[in-house]
Design an enzyme around this catalytic site. Sequence first.
Site, PDB file in Angstrom:
ATOM      1  N   ASP A 489       0.800  -1.216   0.000  1.00  0.00           N
ATOM      2  CA  ASP A 489       0.000   0.000   0.000  1.00  0.00           C
ATOM      3  C   ASP A 489       0.831   1.264   0.000  1.00  0.00           C
ATOM      4  OD1 ASP A 489      -2.719  -0.398  -0.090  1.00  0.00           O
ATOM      5  OD2 ASP A 489      -2.856  -0.978   2.002  1.00  0.00           O
TER       6      ASP A 489
HETATM    7  C1  BGC Z   1       0.017  -0.123   5.541  1.00  0.00           C
HETATM    8  C2  BGC Z   1       0.407   1.052   6.339  1.00  0.00           C
HETATM    9  C3  BGC Z   1      -0.122   2.301   5.688  1.00  0.00           C
HETATM   10  C4  BGC Z   1      -1.578   2.188   5.414  1.00  0.00           C
HETATM   11  C5  BGC Z   1      -2.186   3.363   4.786  1.00  0.00           C
HETATM   12  C6  BGC Z   1      -1.414  -0.122   5.177  1.00  0.00           C
HETATM   13  O1  BGC Z   1      -1.650  -1.088   4.237  1.00  0.00           O
HETATM   14  O2  BGC Z   1       0.392  -1.307   6.183  1.00  0.00           O
HETATM   15  O3  BGC Z   1       1.793   1.103   6.494  1.00  0.00           O
HETATM   16  O4  BGC Z   1       0.167   3.402   6.463  1.00  0.00           O
HETATM   17  O5  BGC Z   1      -1.840   1.071   4.631  1.00  0.00           O
HETATM   18  O6  BGC Z   1      -3.569   3.289   4.809  1.00  0.00           O
HETATM   19  C1  NOJ Z   2      -1.858  -3.812   5.401  1.00  0.00           C
HETATM   20  C2  NOJ Z   2      -2.988  -3.675   4.452  1.00  0.00           C
HETATM   21  O1  NOJ Z   2      -4.212  -3.954   5.102  1.00  0.00           O
HETATM   22  C3  NOJ Z   2      -2.796  -4.591   3.266  1.00  0.00           C
HETATM   23  O2  NOJ Z   2      -3.857  -4.461   2.371  1.00  0.00           O
HETATM   24  C4  NOJ Z   2      -1.486  -4.309   2.617  1.00  0.00           C
HETATM   25  O3  NOJ Z   2      -1.301  -5.251   1.571  1.00  0.00           O
HETATM   26  C5  NOJ Z   2      -0.334  -4.383   3.586  1.00  0.00           C
HETATM   27  N1  NOJ Z   2      -0.597  -3.588   4.765  1.00  0.00           N
HETATM   28  C6  NOJ Z   2       0.983  -3.942   2.977  1.00  0.00           C
HETATM   29  O4  NOJ Z   2       0.970  -2.597   2.678  1.00  0.00           O
END
Ligand code: BGC
Ligand code: NOJ
Length: 828
Positions: A489
């Site tokens: 993400d």
């Molecule tokens: C991640 C976080 C990030 C967030 C943003 C997640 O998937 O693990 O590091 O800050 O997304 O919404």
């Molecule tokens: C947590 C999010 O929920 C997931 O969708 C994502 O793939 C990972 N973080 C890595 O960013």
Amino acid sequence: MQFGYFDDTRREYVITQPDTPLPWINYLGCEEYFGVISNTAGGYSFYRDARLRRLIRYRYNNASLDSSGRCIYLRDDDSSGHLFWSPTWQPVRHPLDEYECRHGLGYTIIRSKLAGIEAQIRFFIPLGENLEIWELTLTNQREGPANLSVFSAVEFCLWDAQDDATNFQRNYSIGEVEVVDNIIYHKSEYRERRNHFAYFACSEPLVGYDTQREAFLGSYRGWDSPQAVEKGQMSNSLALGWQPIGAQHVKIQMKAGEQKKIIFVLGYHENAQDEKFDPPDSQTINKSTVKAVIARYLQTNEVEKAFQALRIYWDGLLGKLQVSTPDDHTNRMVNIWNAYQVMVTFNFSRSASYFESGIGRGMGFRDSNQDLLGFMHLIPERARARILDLAATQLPSGGAYHQYQPLTNRGNNDIGSGFNDDPLWLILSVTAYIKETGDWGILDVLVPYDNQVGTEEPLYGHLQHSIQYTLERIGPHGLPLIGRADWNDCLNLNCFSDQPGQSFQTTTNKDGKVAESVFIAGLFVLAAREMVELGKKLEVAKKEGKAVGDFSLLPSPTLLQNIAEMEKAVWAAGWDGKWFRRAYDDFGRPVGSKECEEGQIFIEPQGMCIMAGLGVEDGRAALALDSVFEQLATPHGIVLHQPAYTRYYLHLGEISSYPPGYKENAGIFCHTNPWIMIAEAKIGHGDRAHDYYLRINPSARENLSELHRCEPYVYAQMIAGKDAPLHGEAKNSWLTGAAAWNYIAITQWILGIRPTYEGLEIKPVVPSGWKDFEVRRHFRGIRYLIRAERRATGNGVRLEADGKSIEGTVIPVPPAGTKEVRVLARIG
Ligand code: BGC
Ligand code: NOJ
């Protein structure tokens, strides 16, 4: 150092000191009413949706940590100094003579002792009910009688947790309660558009109550020293606006050695629109619809029955897959905790924990599809329903809302779509579901796009759309365009954000026609191969005259061609010589290449491309995995990339916003590690696969609890990587794709018990030192008792089912009526 121990026979983790490094939490509830509870009874409860139907308040980043939630106070009415304490330690934090918290499957029991009074509180949610029980058992272990006051308290949330935490100009005026017949009802907004309320009841007559927070606490005082508790006297306050609470006061007298049970019931109830009020023309809650359920659970025998039913429910669920291997950590996690965490992630996706406020995210599209992979065999009907809910949030373009709210099943507009990996995960969950259940009929179910009536198409068409979505978004190197981000993400290659506060996920400054993802290429190959296989099976089924629906099958040759082209693109532009590259940025430059200054090698494409089969036959997979071993593996797990980004890169996005070693910037993501375990298993490296498995296995890290800090019974999202000062420290436990993927890696790829369309496949790739292991697995209504014995080195398998030898590695589904199949697998 440890803060407790595993009690495997009771399937509990026993915490022996209350001041764990972080609140060590558990989940209550299996269906619609849920609670998050810590080892000191902190936490919150909600009905279905942690944001929109929150019952009690919880302040996430409060000081002190975890200081509100479910409060119980005991007051020694005899002692001259008015000794009072929390038998759960918090919020008062008076030192206790004894303390123990047992987190079990769907329940938590906290037992403590002070001043000769033993208190045990059992917290759980009965199956099928929208309420939680706090059953308090007090034992007077003094030589003489004891006069005690017992107080309970919860702070009500005004339902929408987001609004509750921000919209004070309104909230300070809308709180409303009723107190009738010993029960406190929280009814804010019931007068208008809500038809639901909360109640807080007690099995003993109340000598007093409070529903106005400051009346209970006293002004400028906290939950650790409520004035009413100190004085031993409530003021029967009725909340009008401000901060409504439910606080009860019970007095008890106990002879020496006597035991007493007091039950508190906190619950949620909805009334039909035309039955909201009683009398109908009043503004008073109609309580006749809820009386019976409250009365029932205020009885100790009913509470006991409900608790036993919960135990049996979990016995049944966990009984679907049990293993006995030479490694205790493997056994404990597979048999108990990992399966349990899989259920919890299935229930909440990433929405409700101590770190995820339950406000921001609902059910993630990619997250839920991946959670399903570990969940299928537990409750297939619920998996089916979830798949259909997810598919209904797919957009006509084939893309998908990134998240949706569980209460409404509608996509969240504030985050929208455009995460280009999202739709492909649907293919993985649907095909895994059919392999597990044999339920081909799911492909026929008419599912709308974006929940719009009139857009329905068989689910199979949704899968075709997922493929199409990728094919319509191919970049300059023939690789899939990344969109807002892919699995990672924080790899926001179209974002270029230079303003604080902008969301990296929704800020898009580039038109997205250049930045590509090798990870999505791998995912595409994996998913498209699943589609090819599915298509073939459907053709066979059609020929056999089986009803498989009248949707048109995507012609496999086209798809085969697409796969071949994608693979070609990966080898041409996605291979760096010794590993797979990660992506191409908006300038068309590689990310995750030796050409890069930082971020030269990433874990995700190695895992995904090899899971898709790339390089498995020609040695390039092995080469990539050696690079992972050399450059990314640490004793605490495999980091996301190396070198970590040491500064903020405008063109990379959030990934470079984290300090080195944390989160997506080279943290150890427990979600991605199992991809490497699977990849290692695919190339026959059982020792390495299991070694990686143990590095992040929570139970195996229990004796590192002081460093690890998170619960030793569940996976955390991340363990700080080698660039972080506290390498090995975990964060964000419970709600992570790590649950499902670790479960898949160990059960399906290392132990090698895999559902296929034809039957159960048994193809272990276990450590060379393992002489034997056993697995009990329920599969399509049949019990498989599998014994694997090593006869030589290597991963060859010879199978016997009920004494007859089997060709290949799949035990065909036996004739109807078969209850049990005994399998012997000779390895070597
Ligand atoms: C991640 C976080 C990030 C967030 C943003 C997640 O998937 O693990 O590091 O800050 O997304 O919404
Ligand atoms: C947590 C999010 O929920 C997931 O969708 C994502 O793939 C990972 N973080 C890595 O960013």
